[in-house]
Every structure is written in structure tokens, then in C-alpha cells.
Design a protein around this motif. Sequence first.
Motif, PDB file in Angstrom:
ATOM      1  N   THR A 154       0.835  -1.207   0.000  1.00 52.93           N
ATOM      2  CA  THR A 154       0.000   0.000   0.000  1.00 52.93           C
ATOM      3  C   THR A 154       0.867   1.252   0.000  1.00 52.93           C
ATOM      4  OG1 THR A 154      -1.801  -1.114   1.147  1.00 52.93           O
ATOM      5  CG2 THR A 154      -1.737   1.282   1.319  1.00 52.93           C
ATOM      6  N   ALA A 155       1.849   1.282   0.909  1.00 52.56           N
ATOM      7  CA  ALA A 155       2.694   2.471   1.021  1.00 52.56           C
ATOM      8  C   ALA A 155       3.452   2.731  -0.274  1.00 52.56           C
ATOM      9  CB  ALA A 155       3.657   2.323   2.192  1.00 52.56           C
ATOM     10  N   TYR A 156       4.017   1.684  -0.856  1.00 52.72           N
ATOM     11  CA  TYR A 156       4.783   1.869  -2.088  1.00 52.72           C
ATOM     12  C   TYR A 156       3.884   2.332  -3.232  1.00 52.72           C
ATOM     13  CZ  TYR A 156       8.082   1.222  -5.838  1.00 52.72           C
ATOM     14  OH  TYR A 156       8.889   1.444  -6.921  1.00 52.72           O
ATOM     15  N   ALA A 157       2.717   1.738  -3.346  1.00 53.51           N
ATOM     16  CA  ALA A 157       1.796   2.128  -4.420  1.00 53.51           C
ATOM     17  C   ALA A 157       1.338   3.575  -4.260  1.00 53.51           C
ATOM     18  CB  ALA A 157       0.590   1.192  -4.442  1.00 53.51           C
ATOM     19  N   VAL A 158       1.023   3.976  -3.048  1.00 46.97           N
ATOM     20  CA  VAL A 158       0.585   5.357  -2.814  1.00 46.97           C
ATOM     21  C   VAL A 158       1.742   6.325  -3.049  1.00 46.97           C
ATOM     22  CG1 VAL A 158      -0.261   6.979  -1.065  1.00 46.97           C
ATOM     23  CG2 VAL A 158      -1.312   4.712  -1.293  1.00 46.97           C
ATOM     24  N   TRP A 159       2.935   5.973  -2.565  1.00 43.88           N
ATOM     25  CA  TRP A 159       4.113   6.833  -2.745  1.00 43.88           C
ATOM     26  C   TRP A 159       4.390   7.080  -4.233  1.00 43.88           C
ATOM     27  CZ3 TRP A 159       9.399   5.008  -3.948  1.00 43.88           C
ATOM     28  CH2 TRP A 159      10.382   5.988  -3.786  1.00 43.88           C
ATOM     29  N   THR A 160       4.417   5.998  -5.005  1.00 46.97           N
ATOM     30  CA  THR A 160       4.669   6.173  -6.436  1.00 46.97           C
ATOM     31  C   THR A 160       3.496   6.846  -7.133  1.00 46.97           C
ATOM     32  OG1 THR A 160       3.904   3.934  -6.928  1.00 46.97           O
ATOM     33  CG2 THR A 160       6.273   4.232  -6.600  1.00 46.97           C
ATOM     34  N   GLY A 161       2.276   6.581  -6.664  1.00 46.33           N
ATOM     35  CA  GLY A 161       1.101   7.221  -7.265  1.00 46.33           C
ATOM     36  C   GLY A 161       1.094   8.725  -7.058  1.00 46.33           C
ATOM     37  N   VAL A 162       1.354   9.156  -5.828  1.00 50.04           N
ATOM     38  CA  VAL A 162       1.427  10.600  -5.545  1.00 50.04           C
ATOM     39  C   VAL A 162       2.542  11.215  -6.382  1.00 50.04           C
ATOM     40  CG1 VAL A 162       1.977  12.326  -3.775  1.00 50.04           C
ATOM     41  CG2 VAL A 162       0.412  10.448  -3.239  1.00 50.04           C
ATOM     42  N   GLY A 163       3.679  10.528  -6.430  1.00 49.91           N
ATOM     43  CA  GLY A 163       4.789  11.033  -7.235  1.00 49.91           C
ATOM     44  C   GLY A 163       4.448  11.115  -8.708  1.00 49.91           C
TER      45      GLY A 163
END
Length: 107
Positions: free
Chosen positions: A57-66
Motif C-alpha cells: 500500500t505504502a509503495y503504491a501510494v508513494w509512487t502514485g502521488v509522485g
Amino acid sequence: MAWAYLFLAGLFEVGWAVGLKFTDGFSRPLPTALTVASMIVSLGLLGLALKNLPLGTAYAVWTGVGTVGTVMLGIMLFGEAADALRLGCIGLIVAGIVGLKLVTPAA
């Protein structure tokens, strides 16, 4: 607090992604230093968020926001395409980020 760290980490990811454009192949010292600093802050904040959030979840959200932030700044700063299909795809990424936030237990 983990979600705040994660969102800030994503914003700093935008900073380093856009910063890369200004480094001119890492030949400009100030943009290069700011880009590297943004990378360090982004990864540090992601690490803090991972104390309480699931990795996927954290990785997907981090890359998504980026991704969303970088595309939006690319449109605003560099005149990149802003056609309906491209914006629709960005909307799907935003929907995925929101969906992951909604289905992930509070940290």
C-alpha cells in the motif's frame, strides 16, 4: 501520522523527479544537490510511513502521488500534453490512491 509521512514522501518524490529535469544530466551543482536532498527526504519519510503501513500500500501510494504530481508539473512547467485521455489515466491513478487509503486500516 503514517499517512501524512507518506503523502509528504510522495511530494518530495515529485521534487526529485522534476528536479532531475533541471540538473542537466547532473552537471548543474545546485539543482543536483536539491534533487539528491529531495530523494533522501522522500525515502526517509517513506521509511517512517512503513513503520505503520503495509509495504504494498505504502509503495503504491508513494509512487502514485509522485506520478500524479510529476505529470501535473510536467503539464504546467514544460508544456506536456494535457489531453482528455491522459488526464483520465491520471484520474485512475488518483482513484487507486484513494481506494488504497479507504481499504487500509488506520495506522
